[in-house]
Design an enzyme around this catalytic site. Structure first.
Site, PDB file in Angstrom:
ATOM      1  N   LYS A  29      -2.882  11.961   6.029  1.00  0.00           N
ATOM      2  CA  LYS A  29      -2.482  10.653   6.513  1.00  0.00           C
ATOM      3  C   LYS A  29      -3.461  10.188   7.590  1.00  0.00           C
ATOM      4  O   LYS A  29      -3.938  10.986   8.394  1.00  0.00           O
ATOM      5  CB  LYS A  29      -1.068  10.705   7.093  1.00  0.00           C
ATOM      6  CG  LYS A  29      -0.006  11.143   6.089  1.00  0.00           C
ATOM      7  CD  LYS A  29       0.208  10.123   4.994  1.00  0.00           C
ATOM      8  CE  LYS A  29       1.327  10.543   4.054  1.00  0.00           C
ATOM      9  NZ  LYS A  29       1.656   9.508   3.060  1.00  0.00           N
ATOM     10  N   ASP A  57      -4.447   8.445   3.200  1.00  0.00           N
ATOM     11  CA  ASP A  57      -3.324   7.541   2.947  1.00  0.00           C
ATOM     12  C   ASP A  57      -2.960   6.839   4.246  1.00  0.00           C
ATOM     13  O   ASP A  57      -2.602   7.488   5.232  1.00  0.00           O
ATOM     14  CB  ASP A  57      -2.130   8.339   2.411  1.00  0.00           C
ATOM     15  CG  ASP A  57      -0.951   7.468   2.006  1.00  0.00           C
ATOM     16  OD1 ASP A  57      -1.015   6.241   2.184  1.00  0.00           O
ATOM     17  OD2 ASP A  57       0.049   8.022   1.503  1.00  0.00           O
ATOM     18  N   GLU A  82      -5.731   5.314   0.244  1.00  0.00           N
ATOM     19  CA  GLU A  82      -4.467   4.897  -0.381  1.00  0.00           C
ATOM     20  C   GLU A  82      -3.701   3.921   0.509  1.00  0.00           C
ATOM     21  O   GLU A  82      -3.620   4.117   1.715  1.00  0.00           O
ATOM     22  CB  GLU A  82      -3.625   6.151  -0.622  1.00  0.00           C
ATOM     23  CG  GLU A  82      -2.268   5.929  -1.242  1.00  0.00           C
ATOM     24  CD  GLU A  82      -1.572   7.258  -1.515  1.00  0.00           C
ATOM     25  OE1 GLU A  82      -0.327   7.264  -1.531  1.00  0.00           O
ATOM     26  OE2 GLU A  82      -2.253   8.279  -1.715  1.00  0.00           O
ATOM     27  N   GLU A 136       2.383   2.742  -5.189  1.00  0.00           N
ATOM     28  CA  GLU A 136       3.706   3.283  -4.892  1.00  0.00           C
ATOM     29  C   GLU A 136       4.672   2.207  -4.403  1.00  0.00           C
ATOM     30  O   GLU A 136       5.889   2.388  -4.490  1.00  0.00           O
ATOM     31  CB  GLU A 136       3.624   4.407  -3.871  1.00  0.00           C
ATOM     32  CG  GLU A 136       3.304   3.970  -2.449  1.00  0.00           C
ATOM     33  CD  GLU A 136       3.312   5.116  -1.462  1.00  0.00           C
ATOM     34  OE1 GLU A 136       4.294   5.252  -0.711  1.00  0.00           O
ATOM     35  OE2 GLU A 136       2.337   5.892  -1.455  1.00  0.00           O
ATOM     36  N   ASP A 181       4.726   4.708  -9.452  1.00  0.00           N
ATOM     37  CA  ASP A 181       5.842   5.609  -9.151  1.00  0.00           C
ATOM     38  C   ASP A 181       6.955   5.335 -10.160  1.00  0.00           C
ATOM     39  O   ASP A 181       7.457   4.208 -10.254  1.00  0.00           O
ATOM     40  CB  ASP A 181       6.317   5.331  -7.720  1.00  0.00           C
ATOM     41  CG  ASP A 181       7.466   6.200  -7.263  1.00  0.00           C
ATOM     42  OD1 ASP A 181       8.439   6.355  -8.027  1.00  0.00           O
ATOM     43  OD2 ASP A 181       7.417   6.707  -6.132  1.00  0.00           O
ATOM     44  N   HIS A 213       2.601   8.543  -7.472  1.00  0.00           N
ATOM     45  CA  HIS A 213       3.134   8.852  -6.153  1.00  0.00           C
ATOM     46  C   HIS A 213       4.399   9.700  -6.251  1.00  0.00           C
ATOM     47  O   HIS A 213       5.327   9.362  -6.984  1.00  0.00           O
ATOM     48  CB  HIS A 213       3.450   7.526  -5.432  1.00  0.00           C
ATOM     49  CG  HIS A 213       4.294   7.681  -4.209  1.00  0.00           C
ATOM     50  ND1 HIS A 213       5.633   7.328  -4.166  1.00  0.00           N
ATOM     51  CD2 HIS A 213       4.003   8.157  -2.979  1.00  0.00           C
ATOM     52  CE1 HIS A 213       6.121   7.561  -2.968  1.00  0.00           C
ATOM     53  NE2 HIS A 213       5.158   8.060  -2.227  1.00  0.00           N
TER      54      HIS A 213
END
Length: 368
Positions: A168, A196, A222, A248, A271, A298
């Site tokens: 992240k 992400d 992401e 996602e 997703d 995701h």
């Protein structure tokens, strides 16, 4: 074919296996609606969806009061027809997360039922394109973790044969860069390192950050921007060599069409729960294939392993285990690959005794 005679529902509230923090939120709970559909032959299909902590009772209410009654008497094998009819039934609340998550719980149950009656695993029934899918881990890359912990987890994943790991991002730029470079130095080349941002950045900030992130040889960035900012994603994609991943937080195949037609992304992370089930998931995956774009879905690895194996352009399954307390065995992993189950249906070994013990009080219903 046989008609649907019973729909049962309940919700389990799962706590994360580890603390999960990203740039905008903390993942404190997984509300998990579980739906069982029985046909006139006595065959049963089980499906589910999820939230990250809110909205679960609304999903259950929509299914119980609106969608489940509309299923009774329908031919269970007519999945496409049922999905479209339920979408129209809820057109005043579509496109949206609550409706999509409710549709997904039903749609995955219908696919499970159809595959069980055909005595086929879903990945074969839905296409049968691949026998295994590479795994990358997210579970050790959360934003609150010190970089030493991330390095340790990433090296462990690499030793176990995983092909990549995700971190992240969203700290100050110099901190993000230092953390990324430290992990890249530790794992060396040839191991994918993904990032992400969870929709945390403005366009200008994302462009600036991407320039700094490039030195760590990032596999993708992401959700850098809010999911509805297609123009912003175009600007970003044109400004960086890092692949841009989205999906996602998109709830309609038409949204994916816009991204793909306008070349606003190069990785599709559809997703299955948030898009409304297996029926629309497959459409998005095949749409991405026509643009020569890969699918790396995701979350929900226990469902996505079968769907990724069904299509030719799926590249990665995201490793975040969450169903262990509800199943008798987990997803099969071999040498860093996710292996789809050979069992008929979705391939999820539900433990209904455990589910019964963990059911949220007042969430269960039965419609006949």
């Amino acid at each position: 074919m046989a008609k649907i005679v019973r729909v049962e529902g309940l919700m389990v509230d799962l706590k994360p296996k580890v603390k999960r923090v990203d740039a905008i939120q903390s993942f404190v709970s997984q509300e998990t609606p579980i739906i069982r559909i029985t046909d006139a032959d006595g065959a049963v299909g089980t499906g589910y969806s999820y939230t990250i902590g809110t909205g679960g009772p609304a999903i259950m209410s929509l299914i119980e009061k609106t969608l489940a009654p509309a299923l009774i008497g329908r031919e269970a094998g007519m999945i496409e027809q049922i999905w479209r009819d339920l979408l129209f039934l809820t057109h005043a609340t579509s496109v949206g997360a609550i409706t999509s998550l409710a549709l997904a719980a039903i749609d995955t149950a219908l696919w499970d039922l159809k595959a069980r009656k055909a005595d086929l695993p879903v990945h074969i029934l839905a296409g049968g394109a691949q026998e295994k899918i590479r795994l990358y881990t997210t579970e050790g890359g959360w934003l609150h973790l010190p970089v030493e912990s991330i390095i340790e987890d990433t090296l462990r994943a690499k030793a176990n044969g995983f092909g990549g790991a995700k971190m992240k991002v969203g700290r100050p730029i110099h901190e993000d860069v230092a953390r990324l470079n430290a992990v890249r130095e530790a794992v060396g080349p040839g191991f994918e390192l993904f990032t992400d941002a969870n929709q945390a950045f403005s366009v200008d900030e994302a462009i600036r950050r991407a320039r700094h992130y490039e030195a760590a040889d990032i596999g993708w960035l992401e959700e850098p921007l809010t999911a509805d900012d297609v123009d912003g994603h175009i600007r970003l994609s044109e400004s960086t060599s890092i692949p841009i991943a989205v999906g996602e937080s998109l709830y309609s195949s038409l949204h994916f069409r816009d991204y793909l037609q306008r070349r606003a992304c190069s990785v599709v992370q559809v997703d299955v729960a948030r898009i409304g089930g297996i029926t629309p998931w497959l459409k998005v995956a095949h749409l991405a294939e026509t643009f020569n774009v890969v699918v790396c879905p995701h979350f929900l690895m226990e469902l996505h392993v079968a769907l990724c194996a069904a299509v030719p352009n799926a590249r990665w399954v995201e490793y975040i285990p969450q169903l262990d307390s509800l199943t008798t065995k987990g997803m099969t992993i071999a040498d860093g690959y996710a292996i789809p189950s050979a069992e008929a249906g979705l391939g999820i070994a539900w433990d209904f005794d455990a589910i019964g013990r963990q059911t949220v009080e007042g969430s269960n219903f039965q419609t006949t």
